[in-house]
Structure formats: structure tokens, C-alpha cells
Design a protein around this motif. Sequence first.
Motif, PDB file in Angstrom:
ATOM      1  N   GLN A 250       0.971  -1.145  -0.112  1.00 24.41           N
ATOM      2  CA  GLN A 250       0.082   0.110   0.045  1.00 24.41           C
ATOM      3  C   GLN A 250       0.705   1.300   0.134  1.00 24.41           C
ATOM      4  O   GLN A 250       0.509   2.073   0.718  1.00 24.41           O
ATOM      5  CB  GLN A 250      -0.787   0.173   1.360  1.00 24.41           C
ATOM      6  CG  GLN A 250      -2.044  -1.162   1.142  1.00 24.41           C
ATOM      7  CD  GLN A 250      -2.966  -1.115   2.093  1.00 24.41           C
ATOM      8  OE1 GLN A 250      -2.923  -0.294   3.314  1.00 24.41           O
ATOM      9  NE2 GLN A 250      -4.053  -1.787   1.966  1.00 24.41           N
ATOM     10  N   GLY A 251       1.901   1.218  -0.584  1.00 23.05           N
ATOM     11  CA  GLY A 251       2.963   2.284  -0.836  1.00 23.05           C
ATOM     12  C   GLY A 251       3.880   2.583   0.056  1.00 23.05           C
ATOM     13  O   GLY A 251       4.750   3.425   0.151  1.00 23.05           O
ATOM     14  N   GLY A 252       3.667   1.752   1.286  1.00 27.98           N
ATOM     15  CA  GLY A 252       4.597   2.170   2.389  1.00 27.98           C
ATOM     16  C   GLY A 252       5.730   1.166   2.690  1.00 27.98           C
ATOM     17  O   GLY A 252       5.995   0.412   1.628  1.00 27.98           O
ATOM     18  N   PRO A 253       6.208   1.318   3.698  1.00 29.99           N
ATOM     19  CA  PRO A 253       6.075   2.205   4.726  1.00 29.99           C
ATOM     20  C   PRO A 253       6.365   3.970   4.317  1.00 29.99           C
ATOM     21  O   PRO A 253       7.552   3.887   3.663  1.00 29.99           O
ATOM     22  CB  PRO A 253       7.190   1.896   5.712  1.00 29.99           C
ATOM     23  CG  PRO A 253       7.713   0.424   5.537  1.00 29.99           C
ATOM     24  CD  PRO A 253       7.543   0.493   4.053  1.00 29.99           C
ATOM     25  N   GLY A 254       5.534   4.738   4.799  1.00 29.54           N
ATOM     26  CA  GLY A 254       5.361   6.021   4.203  1.00 29.54           C
ATOM     27  C   GLY A 254       5.230   6.203   2.756  1.00 29.54           C
ATOM     28  O   GLY A 254       4.211   5.886   2.166  1.00 29.54           O
ATOM     29  N   THR A 255       6.012   6.525   2.084  1.00 24.45           N
ATOM     30  CA  THR A 255       6.183   6.539   0.481  1.00 24.45           C
ATOM     31  C   THR A 255       7.177   5.824  -0.178  1.00 24.45           C
ATOM     32  O   THR A 255       7.824   6.067  -1.268  1.00 24.45           O
ATOM     33  CB  THR A 255       6.209   8.006   0.142  1.00 24.45           C
ATOM     34  OG1 THR A 255       7.475   8.687   0.449  1.00 24.45           O
ATOM     35  CG2 THR A 255       4.999   8.802   0.432  1.00 24.45           C
ATOM     36  N   ALA A 256       7.861   4.713   0.662  1.00 24.78           N
ATOM     37  CA  ALA A 256       8.949   3.932   0.313  1.00 24.78           C
ATOM     38  C   ALA A 256       8.756   3.167  -0.994  1.00 24.78           C
ATOM     39  O   ALA A 256       9.505   3.061  -1.806  1.00 24.78           O
ATOM     40  CB  ALA A 256       9.429   3.103   1.361  1.00 24.78           C
ATOM     41  N   SER A 257       7.678   2.597  -1.353  1.00 24.50           N
ATOM     42  CA  SER A 257       6.943   1.956  -2.577  1.00 24.50           C
ATOM     43  C   SER A 257       6.022   2.446  -3.175  1.00 24.50           C
ATOM     44  O   SER A 257       5.445   1.858  -4.210  1.00 24.50           O
ATOM     45  CB  SER A 257       6.896   0.504  -1.828  1.00 24.50           C
ATOM     46  OG  SER A 257       5.572   0.475  -1.145  1.00 24.50           O
ATOM     47  N   THR A 258       5.813   3.682  -3.014  1.00 30.14           N
ATOM     48  CA  THR A 258       4.803   4.455  -3.856  1.00 30.14           C
ATOM     49  C   THR A 258       5.223   4.829  -5.134  1.00 30.14           C
ATOM     50  O   THR A 258       6.212   5.352  -5.397  1.00 30.14           O
ATOM     51  CB  THR A 258       4.114   5.808  -3.083  1.00 30.14           C
ATOM     52  OG1 THR A 258       3.896   5.456  -1.727  1.00 30.14           O
ATOM     53  CG2 THR A 258       3.291   6.473  -3.896  1.00 30.14           C
ATOM     54  N   ASN A 259       4.365   4.358  -6.313  1.00 30.65           N
ATOM     55  CA  ASN A 259       4.829   4.656  -7.720  1.00 30.65           C
ATOM     56  C   ASN A 259       3.673   5.705  -8.173  1.00 30.65           C
ATOM     57  O   ASN A 259       2.671   5.943  -7.270  1.00 30.65           O
ATOM     58  CB  ASN A 259       4.842   3.543  -8.371  1.00 30.65           C
ATOM     59  CG  ASN A 259       3.579   2.821  -8.438  1.00 30.65           C
ATOM     60  OD1 ASN A 259       2.481   2.761  -7.731  1.00 30.65           O
ATOM     61  ND2 ASN A 259       3.473   2.004  -9.590  1.00 30.65           N
ATOM     62  N   LEU A 260       3.808   6.164  -9.316  1.00 32.29           N
ATOM     63  CA  LEU A 260       2.721   7.058  -9.883  1.00 32.29           C
ATOM     64  C   LEU A 260       1.260   6.371  -9.973  1.00 32.29           C
ATOM     65  O   LEU A 260       0.403   7.435  -9.515  1.00 32.29           O
ATOM     66  CB  LEU A 260       3.276   7.583 -11.224  1.00 32.29           C
ATOM     67  CG  LEU A 260       4.436   8.665 -11.187  1.00 32.29           C
ATOM     68  CD1 LEU A 260       4.921   8.871 -12.557  1.00 32.29           C
ATOM     69  CD2 LEU A 260       4.373   9.720 -10.473  1.00 32.29           C
ATOM     70  N   PRO A 261       1.231   5.503 -10.407  1.00 37.99           N
ATOM     71  CA  PRO A 261      -0.269   4.921 -10.479  1.00 37.99           C
ATOM     72  C   PRO A 261      -0.880   4.871  -9.061  1.00 37.99           C
ATOM     73  O   PRO A 261      -2.067   5.335  -9.041  1.00 37.99           O
ATOM     74  CB  PRO A 261      -0.234   3.609 -11.095  1.00 37.99           C
ATOM     75  CG  PRO A 261       0.839   3.597 -12.018  1.00 37.99           C
ATOM     76  CD  PRO A 261       1.969   4.486 -11.253  1.00 37.99           C
ATOM     77  N   TYR A 262      -0.205   4.518  -8.090  1.00 40.56           N
ATOM     78  CA  TYR A 262      -0.727   4.428  -6.702  1.00 40.56           C
ATOM     79  C   TYR A 262      -1.118   5.786  -6.139  1.00 40.56           C
ATOM     80  O   TYR A 262      -1.830   5.873  -5.288  1.00 40.56           O
ATOM     81  CB  TYR A 262       0.088   3.523  -5.898  1.00 40.56           C
ATOM     82  CG  TYR A 262      -0.320   3.090  -4.522  1.00 40.56           C
ATOM     83  CD1 TYR A 262      -1.692   2.359  -4.420  1.00 40.56           C
ATOM     84  CD2 TYR A 262      -0.061   3.892  -3.636  1.00 40.56           C
ATOM     85  CE1 TYR A 262      -2.167   2.189  -3.041  1.00 40.56           C
ATOM     86  CE2 TYR A 262      -0.657   3.609  -2.175  1.00 40.56           C
ATOM     87  CZ  TYR A 262      -1.585   2.801  -1.941  1.00 40.56           C
ATOM     88  OH  TYR A 262      -2.255   2.503  -0.690  1.00 40.56           O
TER      89      TYR A 262
END
Length: 310
Positions: A250-262
Amino acid sequence: MSTLSVSTPTSTSRTQVEEKRGLSTAAKRRLPLLPALIFVIAVTQLPFLLTVFYSFQSWNLVRPGSRHFVGLQNYVDVFSDTTFLVALLNTVLLTVVCVFVALLLGLGLAILLDRKFLGRGVVRTLLITPFLILPAAGALLWKTTMFDPTYGLLHFVFGTDVDWLSEFPLASVMAQIVWQWTPFMMLLILAGLQSQAKDVLEAANVDGAGRWRTFVSITLPHLSRFLQLATLLGAIYIVNSFDAIFLMTQGGPGTASTNLPYYIYQRAFEGFDVGQSSAMGVVVVILTMIVATFALRLMFRTFSVSGGIK
């Protein structure tokens, strides 16, 4: 004594008649495609135009009646948003690493499957299976079966209690995406290997070229166009990865795995900011079109427009 003149059609009139016949024939051939064209325009182009329209509006669904025209302010806010820049960097990193690793693994597996051995059909079917699994099901499978810190296979193999999704979120997502897309790369490269002329390989063997020399000098140049095609298609699909991130981290922790579509999903369906999320979507589409244009030009240097090879 009057002479009777017989008028014959000129070459110009004949050409015009032939052109009209050709146009009518082409129109009749393309007419059955008209419903499909209308459907594609209605499904793809109209929503995009609506997204462009909303990108110039300030509209938050939490505040009814707040919709008003703001011009390019949403685009200014997008490029000044640090989270958007982090998501952009994660997207580029995710795409480049996954495409590169999946391409290398696909090349190795394709070379192995190009050889004859007992049970090759069964092995090929098993290797293709990850690509046939739904992305959402594959993400849940890796989350619960591989990366679980208590019951996961990695815990069983390495004997550690590492919470992979928390400590290595982006790498965990990359592993799942590589596992899913390696069969796709393998199939494309395998098709290239099987299209290679066998007499050329036999001639190289007769001339005393070893396996490595034959691969570097003959096989790899032949596979260059297939590798380019696999890279282009893989990048187009992987850059839009959403299922793995949504279901695994879910893009976390924080924004560590957040990409543009998410991140666009978060702004639109969790932050209810229609204007800024639309601007983000337009920016992503433009960036994708730029990258795809350069990639297609690179491919057209290998493939001629008529379908031949330059």
C-alpha cells in the motif's frame, strides 16, 4: 460531308474513375471497423479529454460547490509536490530494474528451452504459469506465502524473522513483478531464437566458432530486435503496476514503495482531489508518450515500415 466523331474517355477521366473505385472499395473494407473505432474512442479518448478538462479545475469532492477554473495551477502544484517526485523516482527505478532483471532471466530461460531435452514441454508450461496468474492473485500469493515473517517460505529457507514488506518494500514488489513478467520476456526471446536460421549456426560450428563466440557474434545480433520489443512492451506494462503495490505494501512504509499509479489513486479516491489527480494523470501520460516515442524510433531503425529488416 460531315464526319461522325466518336469521343473516347481521356486518360485523366479514367484515372479519376479508378481512384473513385479504389476509394469506394477501401471505404467498404474499412466500414466494418467503424463500430470498433467508435468504441475505442469512447472508451479511451473521451475519458482522457475529460481528464484534461478536470486538470484545469480545482475540485475536491469533500467540499461540494468548490469546483472552479484555476488554469495551470494544478500542474504547478504537481511539480512542487515532493511526494509526486518520490513516486516518480520509485516508478523509474521499479520499471528499469524489473525490465532489466526480467529480460536477463527471460534470456537465460529461453536459451535453456531452445535446447531439446526430456520433458521440455512440461518445463515450458510450468515456466509460463506465473504470467497466466492474475496480478492481484500473484501479489497476494507472494505476500502471504513468500514474505510472511512467520509462515513464509523465505523465513523457512533463511531462518530469519525479517519482515520483508516493511524493511525492503520496493525490493519485495520488484521480486513479485519480475516473477510475473519473466515468462513474457522468455516467450518473446524464445520466438526469436527459434526463428534463427540453423544453417548459419551450422556454418559457424564448421568454421570452429565456440558457443560463446557464436552467441555474441550471431545469436545476439539476431535477437536485438526481439530484445527491443520485449523491453518496450515490458516497460509499458510495468510502469502501470498497481496491483502489487496496493495489495502488498500500500505504498508504504510512508512513501517507500509508492509509484505514480498508486499515488494518483491515493489523491483521487482517498484524498478526493479530482483536479490535482487529473493533472498527475495527464503528466504521466505525456511522459509515457515521450518515452514510448523514443523507444519506437529506436525500434524503427531495426524494423522497416514495410515489415522488413533494415
